[in-house]
Every structure is written in structure tokens, then in C-alpha cells.
Enzyme design. Structure first.
Site, PDB file in Angstrom:
ATOM      1  N   SER A  25       3.879  -8.136   3.543  1.00 54.12           N
ATOM      2  CA  SER A  25       2.220  -8.154   3.825  1.00 54.12           C
ATOM      3  C   SER A  25       1.685  -8.929   5.196  1.00 54.12           C
ATOM      4  O   SER A  25       0.599  -8.525   5.280  1.00 54.12           O
ATOM      5  CB  SER A  25       1.630  -8.494   2.583  1.00 54.12           C
ATOM      6  N   LYS A  64      -4.527  -7.114   6.332  1.00 53.89           N
ATOM      7  CA  LYS A  64      -5.904  -6.970   6.291  1.00 53.89           C
ATOM      8  C   LYS A  64      -6.706  -6.419   7.136  1.00 53.89           C
ATOM      9  O   LYS A  64      -7.827  -5.881   7.071  1.00 53.89           O
ATOM     10  CB  LYS A  64      -6.368  -8.356   5.690  1.00 53.89           C
ATOM     11  N   GLY A  93       0.369 -16.957 -11.409  1.00 55.83           N
ATOM     12  CA  GLY A  93      -0.776 -16.055 -11.767  1.00 55.83           C
ATOM     13  C   GLY A  93      -0.700 -14.652 -11.868  1.00 55.83           C
ATOM     14  O   GLY A  93      -0.815 -13.831 -11.321  1.00 55.83           O
TER      15      GLY A  93
HETATM   16  C1  LIG Z   1      -4.515 -10.730   1.204  1.00 57.75           C
HETATM   17  C2  LIG Z   1      -3.118 -10.744   0.781  1.00 57.75           C
HETATM   18  C3  LIG Z   1      -2.213 -10.232  -0.166  1.00 57.75           C
HETATM   19  C4  LIG Z   1      -3.070  -9.748  -1.330  1.00 57.75           C
HETATM   20  O1  LIG Z   1      -3.716  -8.546  -0.941  1.00 57.75           O
HETATM   21  P1  LIG Z   1      -4.761  -7.980  -2.196  1.00 57.75           P
HETATM   22  O2  LIG Z   1      -5.366  -6.814  -1.495  1.00 57.75           O
HETATM   23  O3  LIG Z   1      -5.772  -9.041  -2.527  1.00 57.75           O
HETATM   24  O4  LIG Z   1      -4.078  -7.757  -3.533  1.00 57.75           O
HETATM   25  C5  LIG Z   1      -0.930 -10.220   0.274  1.00 57.75           C
HETATM   26  N1  LIG Z   1      -0.436 -10.883   1.289  1.00 57.75           N
HETATM   27  C6  LIG Z   1      -1.182 -11.128   2.211  1.00 57.75           C
HETATM   28  C7  LIG Z   1      -0.214 -11.766   3.624  1.00 57.75           C
HETATM   29  C8  LIG Z   1      -2.407 -11.072   2.180  1.00 57.75           C
HETATM   30  O5  LIG Z   1      -3.040 -11.710   3.222  1.00 57.75           O
END
Ligand SMILES: *Cc1c(COP(=O)(O)O)cnc(C)c1O
Length: 316
Positions: A302, A51, A206
Site C-alpha cells: 500500500s 491514498k 488493532g
Molecule cells: C491509509 C493506509 C492504509 C490503510 O488504508 P485504509 O483505507 O484506511 O484501510 C494502509 N497502508 C497505507 C500505506 C496507508 O497509507
């Protein structure tokens, strides 16, 4: 419609501020899947998740007038910290609207990065209305967590780096919440490795993204009950859906049990802490949800922000 040039521009803006995260491999994972896997580890990104890329890119584009007034967002998760830190580094003010029951750790982290935290009651107040009011009163610019072209372009730099290092891939697996990461990464994939199949991975509870892609319009669901808190969204964004419809080949789902098994795999075999949402892509590979035998596969890991007590409880 955003395109690959926006991702290149984002990469130039965030260079030297965001980390270039490691691309890791695991022979154990390769053997389990009969494939060659490349893990792009955004759990090692600043604030512990990708992010930071989108927030940093969005703020870097502010005009002087926007910088004067500062940035505003609502988020209980990683985007809150991403905005607070990006604003701090850019020397501008940030206000983050968080629910009263947000984890204390996340509120503390957001304040620690210099963000002004504004608490609202999730059950009686509307965060978007509070956001609009604050934006009007203070002239602050709202940067939402996913439905914004600059956020999407920033998130796409993660896949850009992945392809720069791994070369051409057959499949790319990306976690999906509101679709910022998936949209950005899909644009990068189609530009850098045109034959790569791009697949979004959602929690089973979801699957609004999957429903939306099949139906050809954005489907809204109730807040899903899943341990993947970063993907607890009720619908994908509008900018995001346009890109997803154009470039994403399929959306699949994994169960919470598969996420937990994957968290364990990362901890035991790759020695890293990955939050439940961060395991979505890898879970689809390790549990055979997507056929990948003999293929070269990129996986977006992520983020790694999970409370350690919760982590221990989940994997035990
Ligand atoms: C926000 C987030 C997501 C999902 O990302 P989107 O851009 O909303 O699809 C996945 N993994 C982590 C760790 C996140 O913080």
C-alpha cells in the site's frame, strides 16, 4: 451502495493524473510460499501511497462552488499529502488539520504540496470539531481518509489494475486500517475475478476489523500500539463496513515482528522500501497466516513512506 461502475468511473477520472503502478513478481517469494504472487506496488504511487487515488477521485467530482471554497481534511498520514497534492493539481485550496506531534517530515511534505496545515493539540482539542468549524466558516468540503464513497471507489482502482494485468486470482490480500482500500479492492475483485477470496490483513494489536466482521457490527477499540501507523485506527468506517460485510471473506492479523521481517524481505529481495503498514498483506502470505499453496495470489503493497532512520532501526 457503491459498485464496480463507480470504480470504472473513478479510473477514468484519475487516468493520466495517478500513476499506473507496477505489478511485480519475485521467484524467491513464490518459492517461499509455494504459490504465485503478484505484488501491486502502490509504494510507487504519487505521494508514495494508494491514498492519492481516492483523494484525486473525490476532488475530481467537486462542483464549481466546491472548487471555489476548497477541500478540508484531518490526517497525520498519507491522506494529508494525497489531499494537498490532488487539490494543488486541481488548482483549488486545501486545509489539513494535523496533530501537534505529527512527524515534521509529513508536515513539511504536506506544506510542500501546497496544503495549509492547521495544527491542533491531540490531547486537548477535537479535530472533528475543528474540522466542522472550519468547514462551516469557509464552506470547505471535508474529505475524510476512508469513510467516503468517492474515496473507496478511487482506492478500488488499484485492484482493478491488478486484475487487468494478472488475470483471475484465487486470493487477494489487502491491508486494512479504516477500510477504504479493502472495500474498494473487494468490489473490484468480485467484479473482475468472482471466485477470488478477498482477505483483509490488520496488525495484531488493532484487530477491530476482524472483531467487527465476526460480530456483525462495527467494534471500537483504543488506539492500537503497532508500528503499522497507517492502520492505527480505532474502528472501520460505516460505508466501508457495509462493503466489507458483503464482499470480504475473512480478516486476519499479523504481528509487528512479522511486519519487520517483511520490510526486510522487500528491501533485500525486491529492492524496495515499504512502510510497515504496506507490509500487512505480504506478511500474511510470507508467514503462512493464510493458506495459499499452489494458488495465484494478489497482494496490495500500500505505501512506502517511512522515515529512513526509523526504517534502518527497524530492519537492523
Ligand atoms: C491509509 C493506509 C492504509 C490503510 O488504508 P485504509 O483505507 O484506511 O484501510 C494502509 N497502508 C497505507 C500505506 C496507508 O497509507
Amino acid at each position: 451502495m457503491i459498485d464496480y461502475r463507480d470504480i470504472e468511473a473513478a479510473a477514468a477520472r484519475i487516468a493520466g493524473v495517478a500513476h499506473r503502478t507496477p505489478l511485480l513478481t519475485s521467484r524467491t517469494a513464490d518459492a517461499l510460499c509455494g504459490a504465485q504472487l503478484f505484488f501491486k506496488c502502490e509504494n510507487f504511487q504519487r505521494i508514495g501511497a494508494f491514498k492519492f487515488r481516492g483523494a484525486c477521485n473525490a476532488i475530481a467530482r467537486f462542483t464549481d462552488a466546491q472548487r471555489q471554497a476548497g477541500v478540508l481534511t484531518y490526517s497525520s498520514g498519507n491522506h494529508a499529502q494525497a489531499i494537498a497534492l490532488s487539490a494543488n493539481l486541481a488548482g483549488i485550496r486545501s486545509a489539513i488539520i494535523m496533530p501537534h506531534d505529527a512527524p515534521a517530515l509529513k508536515v513539511q511534505a504536506t506544506k510542500g504540496y501546497g496544503g495549509e496545515v492547521i495544527i491542533y493539540d491531540r490531547y486537548t482539542e477535537d479535530r472533528e470539531q475543528i474540522g466542522r468549524q472550519l468547514a462551516a466558516e469557509r464552506g470547505m468540503t471535508l474529505i475524510p481518509p476512508y469513510d467516503h464513497p468517492d474515496v473507496i471507489a478511487g482506492q478500488g482502482t488499484a485492484a482493478m489494475e491488478l486484475f487487468e494485468e494478472a488475470g483471475q486470482l484465487d486470493v487477494l490480500l489487502v491491508c486494512l486500517g479504516g477500510g477504504g482500500l479493502l472495500a474498494g479492492c473487494a468490489i473490484a475483485a468480485k467484479a473482475l475475478s468472482p471466485h477470488c477470496i478477498v482477505i483483509g490483513v490488520e496488525p495484531e494489536a488493532g484487530n477491530d476489523g476482524q472483531q467487527s466482521l465476526r460480530k456483525g457490527e462495527i467494534v471500537h477499540i483504543a488506539v492500537p500500539d503497532t508500528i503499522a501507523d497507517g492502520a492505527k485506527v480505532t474502528h472501520v468506517g460505516e460505508h466501508n463496513f457495509k462493503v466489507i460485510q458483503k464482499y470480504v471473506d475473512d480478516i486476519v492479523t499479523v504481528s509487528d515482528a512479522q511486519l519487520i521481517a517483511t520490510m526486510k524481505f522487500f528491501a533485500e529481495r525486491m529492492k524496495m522500501v515499504v512502510e510497515p503498514t504496506g507490509c500487512l498483506g505480504a506478511a500474511a502470505a510470507l508467514h503462512g497466516i493464510v493458506p495459499i499453496e499452489g494458488k495465484r495470489v494478489g497482494i496490495l503493497v500500500s505505501g512506502g513512506n517511512v522515515d529512513l532512520a526509523t526504517f534502518a532501526q527497524m530492519i537492523s
